[in-house]
Design a protein around this motif. Structure first.
Motif, mmCIF file in Angstrom:
data_model
loop_
_atom_site.group_PDB
_atom_site.id
_atom_site.type_symbol
_atom_site.label_atom_id
_atom_site.label_comp_id
_atom_site.label_asym_id
_atom_site.label_seq_id
_atom_site.Cartn_x
_atom_site.Cartn_y
_atom_site.Cartn_z
ATOM 1 N N LEU A 193 0.854 -1.152 -0.035
ATOM 2 C CA LEU A 193 -0.009 0.012 -0.175
ATOM 3 C C LEU A 193 0.926 1.392 -0.142
ATOM 4 C CD1 LEU A 193 -2.770 -0.919 2.625
ATOM 5 C CD2 LEU A 193 -3.167 -0.521 -0.034
ATOM 6 N N LYS A 216 -0.592 4.414 -1.601
ATOM 7 C CA LYS A 216 -1.383 5.623 -0.714
ATOM 8 C C LYS A 216 -1.120 7.190 -1.550
ATOM 9 C CE LYS A 216 -0.809 7.897 3.787
ATOM 10 N NZ LYS A 216 0.064 7.827 5.089
ATOM 11 N N THR A 271 -8.431 5.194 2.073
ATOM 12 C CA THR A 271 -7.442 6.373 2.207
ATOM 13 C C THR A 271 -7.466 6.624 3.461
ATOM 14 O OG1 THR A 271 -7.664 6.903 -0.068
ATOM 15 C CG2 THR A 271 -6.685 8.585 1.377
ATOM 16 N N ILE A 306 -5.718 4.350 5.951
ATOM 17 C CA ILE A 306 -4.310 4.208 5.941
ATOM 18 C C ILE A 306 -3.564 5.678 5.935
ATOM 19 C CG2 ILE A 306 -4.203 2.071 4.521
ATOM 20 C CD1 ILE A 306 -3.493 3.801 2.015
#
Length: 426
Positions: free
Chosen positions: A307, A311, A419, A422
């Motif tokens: 990720l 991101k 979103t 994280i």
């Protein structure tokens, strides 16, 4: 002893806090945002302060008078929206040393090795000037210089290496053959523990790192193996390829995002991470392979690695989506307000259309600014929900429209939720 840790919420600082507390010291943590740390460690005394604003000796005297040791592991890689490198790493430290001159306090300074490249960068130059000032101050001190720190709770350079290791198919690397000296986070904590307990000679200036120096490509391969992924071919790229990436990362830094791909980090990596001729601490350190093997990876580590590069793409994608949804209707305002003209007059319909466009544009810009990103994401969820509910009652037939104007909003909600999940960096 009463120990104050500067930067106690960070990658190294949080590990030191746990270690020194387990040693029996009364530990106080200082950071700019300690709300989460207070939840995680409620038995620790926490202080909220920005080192960049602690520029006078008077700002430090109450802290110096109430503690026996100050451990400084705070720092800033590069100037940005939330960071002032010179103020944090030099000006504040000179003020601390001035306040400490007439006291018996001991300072344990976590600095950086002097042997590599990038010494003229603000990050390293301010650290080294602060080190020199501490050495000349007469204050009791120990300076420790960790190389690349490897730990389970990855951050900065170690997080970037994990992300590179998790790339599919092939791994593009700049400076693939640069040598990287590493040290386990636990070994750093062990050295600081010894320094706090006065088991190191006063005025020691020591490097913390294993003498084995794998290349960057080898270090990435070790992390890929640790993550449980099959080997992948490394594509060695010329150094100029990294320049545009560094510029974009520097721009993101101006908006408050602390990317390890900023130009300072790239200039340091150009010559590898090395202690040069610096004196190493006379204790055994774990190699990179050993550092990884003592903390076997789990699926959460793989998720984090995969990720990591997604991101910023998710944030930029959401920004583009909301900016376009606010700007495109302005190109044909008459067509855009037709939905509202069914329920209100021309004036109110025009006003509502303009307001919704403005709200979309504001959210699209705000999500790019780190201090406002969380509120922007929550605002996106709230506004999207309001749009869906209003449209469902006012024009339910839109759910059956062949182009799916409402159905297509649902994936944006999921992207926003992902979103938001994280967004935290540490």
């Amino acid at each position: 002893m009463n120990v104050l840790i500067l930067g106690a919420t960070g990658f190294i600082g949080s590990a030191l806090l746990d270690r020194l507390a387990s040693d029996g010291h009364a530990v106080t943590g200082l950071g700019r945002n300690v709300a989460r740390a207070q939840q995680q460690r409620p038995d620790t005394l926490w202080l909220t302060a920005d080192l960049a604003e602690m520029r006078d000796a008077g700002d430090w005297r109450p802290l110096v008078e109430s503690h026996d040791v100050i451990v400084n592991c705070a720092g800033a890689l590069q100037d940005g929206l939330a960071d002032d490198v010179a103020a944090t790493q030099e000006t504040a430290m000179l003020a601390l040393y001035a306040a400490a001159k007439s006291s018996s306090i001991r300072i344990v300074q976590i600095s950086a090795p002097r042997g590599g490249t990038g010494g003229d960068s603000a990050f390293l130059a301010t650290k080294f000037r602060a080190d020199d000032a501490l050495a000349a101050s007469g204050v009791a001190h120990v300076i420790l210089r960790p190389t690349l720190v490897l730990g389970r709770n990855a951050h900065g350079g170690s997080a970037l290496i994990r992300a590179l290791a998790a790339l599919p198919f092939a791994i593009p690397l700049v400076h693939a053959q640069s040598r990287v000296e590493t040290v386990a986070l636990g070994d750093v904590a062990e050295a600081v523990s010894a320094a706090v307990a006065n088991l190191m000679p006063d005025r020691s200036d020591l490097v913390l790192g294993h003498p084995e120096r794998p290349t960057l490509a080898e270090l990435v391969a070790l992390h890929r193996q640790w993550l449980g992924l099959p080997p992948a071919r490394v594509i060695s790229l010329p150094a100029p390829v990294a320049a545009p990436v560094g510029l974009l990362a520097d721009l993101a830094g101006r908006f408050g995002w602390r990317s390890p791909l900023r130009s300072t980090a790239l200039s340091v990596m150009a010559g590898g991470v090395s202690a040069g001729d610096g004196a190493h601490a006379p204790v055994p350190f774990l190699s990179a392979r050993q550092s990884l093997s003592i903390v076997p990876s789990g699926v959460q580590d793989l998720w984090f690695a995969r990720l990591y590069f997604l991101k910023p793409l998710m944030i930029v994608g959401l920004s583009a989506f909301w900016l376009l949804s606010g700007l495109i209707p302005l190109l044909d305002l008459d067509a855009a307000r037709q939905h509202f003209l069914r329920f209100m007059g021309e004036g109110p319909a025009t006003a509502v259309t303009l307001l919704t466009c403005l709200a979309d544009i504001v959210l699209g810009i705000a999500v790019l600014v780190r201090p406002y990103a969380k509120r922007a994401l929550v605002g996106m969820l709230a506004l999207t929900s309001a749009y869906l509910v209003s449209a469902t009652f006012a024009e339910p037939e839109l759910w059956a429209d062949p182009l799916g104007p409402l159905v297509k909003v649902l994936p944006s909600i999921l992207l926003t939720l992902a979103t938001l999940a994280i967004l935290d960096e540490r």
